[in-house]
Structure formats: structure tokens, C-alpha cells
Scaffold this active site. Structure first.
Site, PDB file in Angstrom:
ATOM      1  CE1 TYR A 219      -4.049   1.800   0.330  1.00 22.83           C
ATOM      2  CE2 TYR A 219      -3.375   2.472   2.523  1.00 22.83           C
ATOM      3  CZ  TYR A 219      -4.243   2.562   1.462  1.00 22.83           C
ATOM      4  OH  TYR A 219      -5.309   3.416   1.538  1.00 22.83           O
ATOM      5  NE  ARG A 272      -6.608  12.099  -5.742  1.00 19.57           N
ATOM      6  CZ  ARG A 272      -6.625  11.067  -4.886  1.00 19.57           C
ATOM      7  NH1 ARG A 272      -5.675  10.150  -4.895  1.00 19.57           N
ATOM      8  NH2 ARG A 272      -7.610  10.937  -4.027  1.00 19.57           N
ATOM      9  CE  LYS A 290      -7.097   2.997  -1.490  1.00 21.64           C
ATOM     10  NZ  LYS A 290      -7.267   3.789  -0.265  1.00 21.64           N
ATOM     11  CD  GLU A 362      -9.313   4.357  -3.451  1.00 20.96           C
ATOM     12  OE1 GLU A 362     -10.170   3.703  -2.830  1.00 20.96           O
ATOM     13  OE2 GLU A 362      -8.717   5.332  -2.947  1.00 20.96           O
ATOM     14  CG  ASP A 363      -6.515   7.032  -5.884  1.00 22.01           C
ATOM     15  OD1 ASP A 363      -7.205   7.403  -4.909  1.00 22.01           O
ATOM     16  OD2 ASP A 363      -5.349   6.631  -5.758  1.00 22.01           O
ATOM     17  CG  ASP A 385     -11.159   4.701   0.002  1.00 20.85           C
ATOM     18  OD1 ASP A 385     -11.626   4.715   1.151  1.00 20.85           O
ATOM     19  OD2 ASP A 385      -9.984   4.382  -0.272  1.00 20.85           O
ATOM     20  CG  ASP A 386      -9.792   8.838  -3.202  1.00 20.16           C
ATOM     21  OD1 ASP A 386      -8.809   8.476  -2.552  1.00 20.16           O
ATOM     22  OD2 ASP A 386     -10.125   8.307  -4.293  1.00 20.16           O
ATOM     23  CG  ASN A 527      -1.324   8.907   1.183  1.00 19.03           C
ATOM     24  OD1 ASN A 527      -0.639   8.974   2.184  1.00 19.03           O
ATOM     25  ND2 ASN A 527      -2.626   8.648   1.206  1.00 19.03           N
ATOM     26  CG  ASN A 571      -4.312   5.483   4.332  1.00 12.06           C
ATOM     27  OD1 ASN A 571      -5.236   4.872   3.800  1.00 12.06           O
ATOM     28  ND2 ASN A 571      -3.291   5.958   3.640  1.00 12.06           N
TER      29      ASN A 571
HETATM   30  N1  LIG Z   1      -4.723   9.826   3.922  1.00 12.71           N
HETATM   31  C1  LIG Z   1      -5.731   9.398   3.197  1.00 12.71           C
HETATM   32  O1  LIG Z   1      -6.431   8.467   3.581  1.00 12.71           O
HETATM   33  C2  LIG Z   1      -6.025  10.032   1.906  1.00 12.71           C
HETATM   34  C3  LIG Z   1      -5.152  10.895   1.337  1.00 12.71           C
HETATM   35  N2  LIG Z   1      -5.451  11.480   0.153  1.00 12.71           N
HETATM   36  C4  LIG Z   1      -4.435  12.335  -0.440  1.00 12.71           C
HETATM   37  O2  LIG Z   1      -4.907  13.651  -0.503  1.00 12.71           O
HETATM   38  C5  LIG Z   1      -4.318  14.294  -1.609  1.00 12.71           C
HETATM   39  C6  LIG Z   1      -5.384  15.046  -2.363  1.00 12.71           C
HETATM   40  O3  LIG Z   1      -6.334  14.170  -2.854  1.00 12.71           O
HETATM   41  P1  LIG Z   1      -7.714  14.731  -3.462  1.00 12.71           P
HETATM   42  O4  LIG Z   1      -8.394  15.588  -2.500  1.00 12.71           O
HETATM   43  O5  LIG Z   1      -8.430  13.586  -3.989  1.00 12.71           O
HETATM   44  O6  LIG Z   1      -7.153  15.595  -4.667  1.00 12.71           O
HETATM   45  P2  LIG Z   1      -7.866  16.755  -5.446  1.00 12.71           P
HETATM   46  O7  LIG Z   1      -7.128  16.930  -6.702  1.00 12.71           O
HETATM   47  O8  LIG Z   1      -9.321  16.515  -5.501  1.00 12.71           O
HETATM   48  O9  LIG Z   1      -7.619  18.048  -4.526  1.00 12.71           O
HETATM   49  C7  LIG Z   1      -6.388  18.659  -4.354  1.00 12.71           C
HETATM   50  C8  LIG Z   1      -6.629  20.012  -3.772  1.00 12.71           C
HETATM   51  O10 LIG Z   1      -5.376  20.551  -3.389  1.00 12.71           O
HETATM   52  C9  LIG Z   1      -5.278  21.863  -3.920  1.00 12.71           C
HETATM   53  N3  LIG Z   1      -3.886  22.204  -4.142  1.00 12.71           N
HETATM   54  C10 LIG Z   1      -3.043  21.689  -5.045  1.00 12.71           C
HETATM   55  N4  LIG Z   1      -1.845  22.270  -4.931  1.00 12.71           N
HETATM   56  C11 LIG Z   1      -1.946  23.180  -3.957  1.00 12.71           C
HETATM   57  C12 LIG Z   1      -1.053  24.111  -3.394  1.00 12.71           C
HETATM   58  N5  LIG Z   1       0.212  24.201  -3.790  1.00 12.71           N
HETATM   59  N6  LIG Z   1      -1.497  24.911  -2.402  1.00 12.71           N
HETATM   60  C13 LIG Z   1      -2.765  24.804  -1.990  1.00 12.71           C
HETATM   61  N7  LIG Z   1      -3.662  23.940  -2.477  1.00 12.71           N
HETATM   62  C14 LIG Z   1      -3.245  23.145  -3.452  1.00 12.71           C
HETATM   63  C15 LIG Z   1      -6.073  21.841  -5.197  1.00 12.71           C
HETATM   64  O11 LIG Z   1      -6.397  23.176  -5.511  1.00 12.71           O
HETATM   65  P3  LIG Z   1      -7.226  23.585  -6.828  1.00 12.71           P
HETATM   66  O12 LIG Z   1      -8.603  23.079  -6.570  1.00 12.71           O
HETATM   67  O13 LIG Z   1      -7.130  25.034  -6.838  1.00 12.71           O
HETATM   68  O14 LIG Z   1      -6.554  22.913  -7.967  1.00 12.71           O
HETATM   69  C16 LIG Z   1      -7.259  20.997  -4.753  1.00 12.71           C
HETATM   70  O15 LIG Z   1      -8.197  21.771  -4.098  1.00 12.71           O
HETATM   71  C17 LIG Z   1      -3.604  13.215  -2.410  1.00 12.71           C
HETATM   72  O16 LIG Z   1      -2.235  13.282  -2.145  1.00 12.71           O
HETATM   73  C18 LIG Z   1      -4.135  11.938  -1.852  1.00 12.71           C
HETATM   74  O17 LIG Z   1      -3.171  10.915  -1.868  1.00 12.71           O
HETATM   75  C19 LIG Z   1      -6.625  11.269  -0.490  1.00 12.71           C
HETATM   76  C20 LIG Z   1      -7.528  10.404   0.027  1.00 12.71           C
HETATM   77  C21 LIG Z   1      -7.268   9.678   1.246  1.00 12.71           C
HETATM   78  C1  LIG Z   2      -5.256   6.733   0.620  1.00  8.96           C
HETATM   79  C2  LIG Z   2      -5.912   7.132  -0.601  1.00  8.96           C
HETATM   80  O1  LIG Z   2      -6.981   6.653  -0.906  1.00  8.96           O
HETATM   81  C3  LIG Z   2      -5.289   8.103  -1.445  1.00  8.96           C
HETATM   82  O2  LIG Z   2      -4.248   8.628  -1.099  1.00  8.96           O
HETATM   83  O3  LIG Z   2      -5.844   8.363  -2.520  1.00  8.96           O
HETATM   84 MG   LIG Z   3      -7.464   6.978  -2.923  1.00  6.78          MG
END
Ligand SMILES: NC(=O)C1=CN([C@@H]2O[C@H](COP(=O)(O)OP(=O)(O)OC[C@H]3O[C@@H](n4cnc5c(N)ncnc54)[C@H](OP(=O)(O)O)[C@@H]3O)[C@@H](O)[C@H]2O)C=CC1
Ligand SMILES: CC(=O)C(=O)O
Ligand SMILES: [Mg+2]
Length: 671
Positions: A219, A272, A290, A362-363, A385-386, A527, A571
Site C-alpha cells: 500500500y 489521480r 486496496k 478510487e483515485d 473512498d477518497d 500520499n 489513512n
Molecule cells: N490519507 C488518506 O487516507 C487520503 C489521502 N489522500 C491524499 O490527498 C491528496 C489530495 O487528494 P484529493 O483531494 O483527492 O485531490 P484533489 O485533486 O481533488 O484536490 C487537491 C486540492 O489541493 C489543492 N492544491 C493543489 N496544490 C496546492 C497548493 N500548492 N497549495 C494549496 N492547495 C493546493 C487543489 O487546488 P485547486 O482546486 O485550486 O486545484 C485541490 O483543491 C492526495 O495526495 C491523496 O493521496 C486522499 C484520500 C485519502
Molecule cells: C489513501 C488514498 O486513498 C489516497 O491517497 O488516494
Molecule cells: Mg485513494
């Protein structure tokens, strides 16, 4: 004339048949045990050679031998033993059913395995075998050196294995020793994937017994690197690939998957992948990873899990120019073309697996993720999931953290860096929980939560240009560009990173949090590790050891001024396996937000005084199966309460029931 024995398939109820594609042609040969049935097949085959040979050009022949197995793989497996017996003698006289001379003019086939010429088309008959050589190559049934003497006799394994007989425990010990010798994490990943392909039971035994050590291998973070290099390390295809090429025939593609009883599908379109962006078809590592957690952490049987990658192209130039890229070499389909493919997929899933199969998105990139969730949550059992799993796990951590921070959720102020799926998903569930607990309207509860995206703080003046999922978070405030200025202005007690961009929680940002809070709660959720907003060491050092810290990918404990500070892993892996199990147990037909809240509460309840003493707001993964059973029970209870359950009557003790449903990786004894 000698005849090629082709495409044998098993039939059930201990009956041996010679069959043809048309069931009317099936010829029963003998009844009773598998061996006699096999032998009967051999005899029948021999007697019917002339007859079959005459029909060879017209009919597709199969031999069926029965043994009461239900699915195709098992059926094929058992059947293969028949072929093997016929081919190898199997204790009976050897009959060469494949002409070594082939069909004339062919390449020489010294092993008698392939009698076709290079330019002659042939049907790729498969003879999956449940005994002998092929049994050793069937990951569902293979036990390697753990086959007992009796099993080696009964299943034609003599000579195919060295003489030693090892226990599963000893095999596990040896493999762990081997894995620990690899210094490169990706090599461990490859070794684990090879093991999964070779011996599923042992793979899951390793993963379950060594979960803290192996989670980072199968993972995040290693799966991220694996996806980036998927083309180069690609060995065995895993999961199901559905590309634009399959448009119009997705149902047929689903039917190609060997297992029938699918209960959970994890699907990605690879746009993504973690915080690594568009990895196209190579995103397959994520559904595979997953789902291995669904089994190891949540106890859903591997045969009930189906990883799927939908390939609509990629906009990743590097992949488009990579000669080893395994996906469609075209730019991503969008709009109607994309929507139609997804619609066909979702329809086919329901048609093939019914109403109760759980589809976990997912993603996906956020421009598709929210829409797909909203559209299909009305008609299917879907879960993102996200958006939802992440929300549930973070809410659990926040509820647990109140023991350390004091106050109620509504007393805190939350600031997010990143306003996408994870950020707005978490924000919405926090607001829902506050609203439910305080009775305040949702809009009011939202005012405690602020988000920053790539353009700065989300405020009312930006409303016209905001994507729909950001709009509820546009509060009254002057625009702010920099995160550190937002921290100074909003004065959050909790800072959450969901930006997908590493190193954004700078010293300035973290020190400002520390200046505002006795115990700043900092979650760097992005991540893999390279994308974490800050490291555990940075969080602890810059707050002088006062931070409560969690991250999406694991960090080692940090020693700060003679105190060992243990970071938690925030996570969604804590949630989705148990959440999915709960839905399956109850036979849920739709997902509801209250089920996510129930999962959060169940997880928060698993944090003990001992964990709090270490500064942890999540329990360690070592007990994850017990945790998952508790989550599953609470989720299932909510499903029943909401009247969305179809598995009736409701079991009395849902925790016990969850535990009893869980897959065990222990080897089974074979007759
Ligand atoms: N720990 C966990 O369980 C999980 C972790 N994640 C992680 O979260 C991260 C984001 O995922 P997700 O929400 O799906 O992605 P998205 O692409 O949906 O969202 C990313 C967000 O971050 C913003 N962003 C990007 N760069 C910057 C920056 N330099 N400064 C400020 N804001 C910024 C984007 O802004 P804008 O909208 O303006 O482009 C957007 O709003 C990934 O790394 C993913 O691995 C996700 C799910 C679960
Ligand atoms: C953990 C997860 O689902 C992600 O980083 O997208
Ligand atoms: Mg994910």
C-alpha cells in the site's frame, strides 16, 4: 487418427462426461469418485476418438469430470487433473492423446505441448488443473512445500516438490526473512505481488500477521512507486482492464473474470493516483492494493474482490511516450464519451453481479469523482473512498483527539490545505457531525471550517469561479493567498493537509500553529510520503514536541528530548475494509452518510488510554481485524436501522457475525 484432447471442463456431482458445446451432445461416461471419473474420461475419450475426430472441425469438445465445485476456476482446476492424468498416465496406462507429429508441417514440438504450426490458427484450450503440476501454479489452492505427504500422493504431486514438508508458519518465517533482505522497497513490492500470484493463502497470512511491516509495501507509499513503474515491472496481469476498446461489450468483459461471487469492486480510471497525478492504466496497482486490504484488514474473501481499471487514455506525456506503457496511447476521453463508457460499466456491473455488489470509486480526478458519486449513489451501492472513506477516518481521529485536546468538535476551528475530494469530503462530514451533535444547521456548522486551495483561502468573493464542491466553504473573509497568512488570520486548532503537494506545511506554518495552540493537531494526509505536507519529525521539532500528528503514509516514531513520539497513520485503510464488510454483511443496497458517521464512532472507540498516553489518535494497525469487525458491526447496525438491509433477519451479535464472516488465510486440507 489421433485426436487432440481439448478444453476440458469439469461437471458436478461426481459424474464424468464427454461433452460438446451443445449440451445435447454431452455423453455421461461414469459416475463416482474423481479418479474413477478421470479414468472414465480417459476411456471414454479413447473409445470416442474416431467419433470425436469426425466432428472435430464442427464441434467444440470438452470433457467434464465432476466433483461438486462451484466456480469456473475450481471446476477448471479439478478437470485439469483429468487431462493431466490422461497425459501423464496418472497411475493408469499412458495414452498420447496429442499427436506429437502435430497437424503436419509444424514446428517440432519436443515436449508434445503444442502441435500447432506457426501460421495455423488454433483454439487456446486451457486445462486448469487441481492436481499435479498445475495445482502448484494455482494461487488459490497452491500450498507449496506445505502439501502433506498424503496430499502429495492424492494430488499427483510426487516428484514435483522437494521432499521437505514445511508448515505454513515456517514458510511465513522464511518469506519474511527473504523480504527483509531486500533493501529497495519496490523489490519487496514485487516479491509480495509474486507471492500473491503464486500462493494466495500465504500472501494473506504474511500480510495479516505482519500488517504494520507490510502495509507500506503493498500500500502507500510503495504502491505509488509501483504504479509509476507499472509498465516496467509488469509480470502477471492483475484485475480487469476495461478500455475504450471494450465499449459496447463491457458485460462480456466482466464475464471473462473467473470468479462469479463478486461482492466488492474497486475501480479507478487512474487520473489521480495518490498525489502522483495521472498514471493512466498503471493506476491498476491501487485497486489491487486496496482489495488486498479488503481481504487482509476486513476479511472479505479474495475471490469476492474484483480490481478494475477503466482506461480512457492518459494525459501524462511521459506515459504516452513510454514504449513500455501498458495502457491506451491516447489522450483522455472526456465528456459524453467518458460518461457513456462509465454508464455502460455501471449498468453491466449491476446486470452481472446484482444490486448488492459494492463499487468503490478510487483515485478518480475530482472533476469526475463528485459527479459519479452523486449520479450512481441513487441507483447503485457505491462509495467513494477518497471523499467518504477519508472523511470517516479523519472524523474518527478528530473525535478521538478530543480526549487530548478537550472541548467538543464544535469548539474547534479547522483549516484545510487542499479543497478537493479529500478536503471537502472531510469538511462536510465534520460539519454533519457538529450539526447532528449540536442541533445547529449544517450551514452554521460549516462556518467553523475553512479551506485553502491553489489560489488561496476560499472566500465569498471567489464564489463565481469556484467548482461546485467548494462553494459551501466560501465564507465571508478578505482574500488570502498564503497558507501561513491564513493560519494567522483563521487561528485554527486543527490543520489538515489534503493538497497532494509535499512540504507545504513549512516551518513558518507549523510554528504559527504551535504559537496559537498548546497542542496543535496537524494531519499531513497527502500520499505517498513524498507528497506529505510535512514529516513527523518536522511536526514534532517545529512544535517542540507538542504536536498531535498523523499522516496518510506512515512515519517512524521520532525521539524528541528523550521522549518517543509516535505518529498515527490517518489513512482511509482504517475505514473502507470494515465499512465494506458491514455493507456486505447486512446486504446493504445504498450507502448513507449516517453509516460513515457510525464507522467513525466505531473507530474512535478503538483508541484506548494506552494509545492516548502515546499521543495517538488512531489505534495501531496490529489489531485491525478486530477494529474492522467493530466498524462492520456498527455500519451494519446502521444499515438495518435505516431499513436499507436485505440480509434478514438481522444477526443478534453483529461483531461476532462479522468475525465469523472473515476470510482465513490458513491452508485447508485437501481430500
Ligand atoms: N490519507 C488518506 O487516507 C487520503 C489521502 N489522500 C491524499 O490527498 C491528496 C489530495 O487528494 P484529493 O483531494 O483527492 O485531490 P484533489 O485533486 O481533488 O484536490 C487537491 C486540492 O489541493 C489543492 N492544491 C493543489 N496544490 C496546492 C497548493 N500548492 N497549495 C494549496 N492547495 C493546493 C487543489 O487546488 P485547486 O482546486 O485550486 O486545484 C485541490 O483543491 C492526495 O495526495 C491523496 O493521496 C486522499 C484520500 C485519502
Ligand atoms: C489513501 C488514498 O486513498 C489516497 O491517497 O488516494
Ligand atoms: Mg485513494
Amino acid at each position: 487418427m489421433q485426436h487432440t484432447l481439448v478444453d476440458p471442463v469439469l461437471l458436478f456431482d461426481n459424474e464424468a462426461y464427454l461433452i460438446f458445446k451443445n449440451p445435447l451432445f454431452w455423453v455421461p461416461v461414469l459416475q463416482n469418485t474423481r479418479k474413477s471419473a478421470s479414468f472414465a474420461c480417459f476411456l471414454g475419450c479413447f473409445c470416442f476418438l474416431g467419433f470425436i475426430g469426425g466432428l472435430h472441425c464442427f464441434l467444440q469438445r470438452r470433457i467434464l469430470v465432476g466433483s461438486g465445485f462451484r466456480d469456473r476456476k475450481k471446476v477448471g482446476a479439478l478437470m485439469g487433473s483429468v487431462v493431466e492424468e490422461i497425459r501423464n498416465g496418472g497411475g493408469h496406462s499412458v495414452v498420447d492423446v496429442e499427436s506429437k507429429a502435430g497437424f503436419g508441417g509444424g514446428i517440432e514440438d519436443v515436449y508434445g505441448e503444442d502441435c500447432a504450426t506457426e501460421d495455423q490458427v488454433l483454439t487456446p484450450w486451457t486445462a486448469s488443473v487441481a492436481s499435479g503440476y498445475t495445482l502448484l501454479r494455482d494461487p488459490h489452492y497452491n500450498k507449496g512445500l506445505a502439501f502433506t505427504e498424503k496430499e502429495r500422493d492424492a494430488h499427483y504431486l510426487r516428484g514435483l516438490l522437494p521432499p521437505a514438508v514445511l508448515t505454513q508458519e515456517l514458510q511465513e518465517k522464511k518469506l519474511m526473512q527473504n523480504l527483509r533482505q531486500y533493501e529497495v522497497p519496490l523489490h519487496r513490492y514485487i516479491a509480495m505481488m509474486d507471492l500473491q500470484e503464486r500462493n494466495e493463502g500465504l500472501f494473506y497470512k504474511l500480510l495479516i500477521d505482519n500488517v504494520e511491516e507490510l502495509l507500506p509495501v503493498v500500500y502507500t507509499p510503495t504502491v505509488g512507486e509501483a504504479c509509476q513503474k507499472y509498465g516496467s515491472i509488469f509480470r502477471h496481469p492483475q484485475g480487469l482492464y476495461i478500455s475504450l476498446k471494450e465499449k459496447g461489450k463491457i458485460l462480456e468483459v466482466l464475464k471473462n473474470w473467473p470468479e462469479r461471487g463478486i461482492q466488492v469492486i474497486v475501480v479507478t480510471d487512474g487520473e489521480r493516483i495518490l498525489g502522483l497525478g495521472d498514471l493512466g492504466c498503471q493506476g491498476m496497482g491501487i485497486p489491487v492494493g486496496k482489495l488486498s486490504l479488503y481481504t487482509a484488514l476486513g476479511g472479505v474473501p479474495p475471490s469476492a474482490c474484483l480490481p478494475i481499471t477503466i482506461d480512457v487514455g492518459t494525459n501524462n506525456e511521459k506515459l504516452l511516450n513510454d514504449e513500455f506503457y501498458i495502457g491506451l496511447k491516447q489522450r483522455r476521453a472526456t465528456g459524453q464519451e467518458y460518461a457513456e463508457l462509465l454508464e455502460e460499466f455501471m449498468t453491466a456491473v449491476k446486470q452481472n453481479y446484482g444490486e448488492k455488489v459494492l463499487v468503490q470509486f478510487e483515485d478518480f480526478a475530482n472533476h469526475n469523482a463528485f459527479e459519479l458519486l452523486s449520479k450512481y449513489s441513487k441507483t447503485h451501492l457505491v462509495f467513494n473512498d477518497d471523499i467518504q472513506g477519508t472523511a470517516s477516518v479523519v472524523l474518527a481521529g478528530l473525535i478521538a483527539s478530543l480526549k487530548l485536546l478537550g472541548g467538543t468538535l464544535g469548539d474547534h476551528t479547522f483549516l484545510f490545505l487542499g479543497a478537493g475530494e479529500a478536503g471537502t469530503g472531510i469538511a462536510e462530514l465534520i460539519a454533519l457531525e457538529i450539526s447532528k451533535k449540536t442541533g445547529a444547521p449544517l450551514e452554521e456548522a460549516r462556518k467553523k471550517i475553512w479551506l485553502v486551495d491553489s489560489k488561496g483561502l476560499i472566500v465569498k468573493s471567489r464564489l463565481g469561479s469556484l467548482q461546485h464542491f467548494k462553494q459551501p466553504w466560501a465564507h465571508d473573509h478578505e482574500p488570502i493567498k498564503q497558507l501561513v497568512d491564513a493560519v494567522k488570520a483563521i487561528k485554527p486548532t486543527v490543520l489538515i493537509g489534503t493538497s497532494g503537494v509535499g512540504k507545504q506545511f513549512t516551518k513558518d506554518v507549523v510554528e504559527t500553529m504551535a504559537s496559537l495552540n498548546e497542542k496543535p493537531l496537524i494531519l499531513a494526509l497527502s500520499n505517498p510520503t513524498s507528497q506529505a505536507e510535512c514529516t513527523a519529525e518536522e511536526a514534532y521539532t517545529w512544535t517542540k514536541g507538542r504536536a498531535i500528528f498523523g499522516s496518510g503514509s506512515p512515519f517512524d516514531p521520532v525521539e524528541y528530548e528523550n521522549k518517543l513520539l509516535v505518529p498515527g497513520q490517518a489513512n482511509n485503510a482504517y475505514i473502507f475494509p470494515g465499512f465494506g464488510l458491514g455493507l456486505i454483511m447486512a446486504g446493504a443496497i445504498r450507502v448513507h452518510d449516517d453509516m460513515l458517521l457510525a464507522a467513525s464512532e466505531a473507530l474512535a472507540m478503538q483508541v484506548s488510554e494506552e494509545h492516548y498516553a502515546k499521543g495517538l489518535i488512531y489505534p495501531p494497525f496490529t489489531n485491525i481485524r478486530k477494529i474492522s469487525a467493530n466498524i462492520a458491526a456498527k455500519v451494519a447496525a446502521k444499515v438495518y436501522e435505516l431499513g436499507l438491509a436485505s440480509n434478514l433477519p438481522r444477526p443478534k451479535d453483529l461483531v461476532k457475525y462479522a468475525e465469523s464472516c472473515m476470510y482465513s488465510p490458513r491452508y485447508r486440507s485437501y481430500r
